[in-house]
Design an enzyme around this catalytic site. Structure first.
Site, short mmCIF file in Angstrom:
data_model
loop_
_atom_site.label_atom_id
_atom_site.label_comp_id
_atom_site.label_asym_id
_atom_site.label_seq_id
_atom_site.Cartn_x
_atom_site.Cartn_y
_atom_site.Cartn_z
N HIS A 245 -7.09 -5.54 2.10
CA HIS A 245 -5.94 -5.05 2.87
C HIS A 245 -5.47 -6.18 3.78
O HIS A 245 -6.27 -6.76 4.52
CB HIS A 245 -6.35 -3.89 3.78
CG HIS A 245 -6.86 -2.68 3.09
ND1 HIS A 245 -6.08 -1.56 2.90
CD2 HIS A 245 -8.06 -2.37 2.56
CE1 HIS A 245 -6.79 -0.61 2.30
NE2 HIS A 245 -8.00 -1.09 2.07
N ASN B 214 -13.14 -3.06 2.22
CA ASN B 214 -14.20 -2.04 2.24
C ASN B 214 -15.01 -2.10 0.94
O ASN B 214 -14.42 -2.19 -0.14
CB ASN B 214 -13.59 -0.65 2.39
CG ASN B 214 -12.75 -0.52 3.66
OD1 ASN B 214 -13.11 -1.05 4.71
ND2 ASN B 214 -11.63 0.19 3.58
N HIS C 61 -10.47 -4.66 -3.47
CA HIS C 61 -9.13 -4.97 -2.93
C HIS C 61 -9.23 -5.41 -1.49
O HIS C 61 -10.16 -5.04 -0.78
CB HIS C 61 -8.19 -3.77 -3.05
CG HIS C 61 -8.74 -2.51 -2.47
ND1 HIS C 61 -9.63 -1.70 -3.14
CD2 HIS C 61 -8.55 -1.93 -1.26
CE1 HIS C 61 -9.96 -0.68 -2.37
NE2 HIS C 61 -9.31 -0.79 -1.21
N ASP D 190 0.84 -1.20 0.00
CA ASP D 190 0.00 0.00 0.00
C ASP D 190 0.88 1.26 0.00
O ASP D 190 1.91 1.32 0.66
CB ASP D 190 -0.90 -0.01 1.25
CG ASP D 190 -2.04 0.99 1.15
OD1 ASP D 190 -3.19 0.55 1.06
OD2 ASP D 190 -1.76 2.21 1.17
N GLN E 186 -14.67 2.63 1.12
CA GLN E 186 -13.93 2.29 -0.11
C GLN E 186 -13.61 3.56 -0.87
O GLN E 186 -14.51 4.33 -1.23
CB GLN E 186 -14.75 1.33 -0.99
CG GLN E 186 -13.97 0.86 -2.22
CD GLN E 186 -14.72 -0.18 -3.05
OE1 GLN E 186 -15.88 -0.49 -2.77
NE2 GLN E 186 -14.06 -0.70 -4.07
P1 AMP Z 1 -9.80 1.77 0.47
O1 AMP Z 1 -10.11 2.85 1.45
O2 AMP Z 1 -10.12 0.39 1.02
O3 AMP Z 1 -10.39 2.02 -0.90
O4 AMP Z 1 -8.23 1.77 0.35
C1 AMP Z 1 -7.55 2.21 -0.78
C2 AMP Z 1 -6.09 2.01 -0.49
O5 AMP Z 1 -5.37 2.11 -1.70
C3 AMP Z 1 -5.49 3.02 0.49
O6 AMP Z 1 -4.93 2.33 1.59
C4 AMP Z 1 -4.43 3.73 -0.35
O7 AMP Z 1 -3.28 4.03 0.40
C5 AMP Z 1 -4.14 2.70 -1.42
N1 AMP Z 1 -3.63 3.23 -2.68
C6 AMP Z 1 -4.15 4.23 -3.42
N2 AMP Z 1 -3.43 4.41 -4.54
C7 AMP Z 1 -2.43 3.49 -4.50
C8 AMP Z 1 -1.36 3.16 -5.36
N3 AMP Z 1 -1.15 3.79 -6.51
N4 AMP Z 1 -0.54 2.15 -4.99
C9 AMP Z 1 -0.74 1.49 -3.84
N5 AMP Z 1 -1.74 1.75 -3.00
C10 AMP Z 1 -2.57 2.74 -3.31
#
Ligand code: AMP
Ligand code: ZN
Length: 123
Positions: free
Chosen positions: A106, A91, A104, A35, A98
């Site tokens: 985590h 999420n 995805h 992440d 989300q």
């Molecule tokens: P969510 O809130 O479950 O949608 O989490 C999205 C996650 O994606 C967050 O933890 C961000 O830090 C991560 N994220 C966003 N853009 C990138 C990226 N380019 N590479 C890796 N992680 C990312």
């Protein structure tokens, strides 16, 4: 909701942008990478290579492969002693937190007193 062509995770799958802080592993249908804004060292995201928005869109046929990559990533984090336990968090849609509209998972390594709190009611 963002379409596939604007989707940051689809762009990572296509190799148009690098995978966060580094690729961890991949299988036929899934990719695991660190992440970009980790909650803990080793915080990994596992995504389907195809653009599915929520867990409801991921075909059941992919479940064994998904469970395997989740277990492989979590086992490696534990083997590396990055956590004494771990959370698998997923999420679905904005109201549930989300932000990236490409499904995805985590995988977050946990340590005693790491200060992380998820899903805590505020009152
Ligand atoms: P969510 O809130 O479950 O949608 O989490 C999205 C996650 O994606 C967050 O933890 C961000 O830090 C991560 N994220 C966003 N853009 C990138 C990226 N380019 N590479 C890796 N992680 C990312
Ligand atoms: Zn996507």
């Amino acid at each position: 909701m963002k379409k596939e062509k604007d989707c940051i995770f689809c762009r990572i799958v296509k190799g148009e942008i690098p995978p966060g802080k580094g690729k961890i592993k991949e299988s036929d249908n899934f990719l695991a990478f660190l992440d970009l804004n980790p909650h803990a060292e080793g915080h990994t995201l596992i995504i389907p290579k195809k653009h599915f928005v929520t867990i409801l869109d991921i075909p059941n046929t992919l479940a064994p492969e998904l469970l395997k990559i989740i277990k492989d990533v979590a086992s490696e984090l534990m083997d590396k002693k990055l956590g004494d336990g771990f959370n698998v968090i997923q999420n679905n849609l904005e109201v549930a937190g989300q932000v990236v509209m490409h499904a995805h998972f985590h995988i977050i390594p946990r340590k005693d007193n790491d200060g992380l709190r998820f899903l805590v009611r505020e009152n």
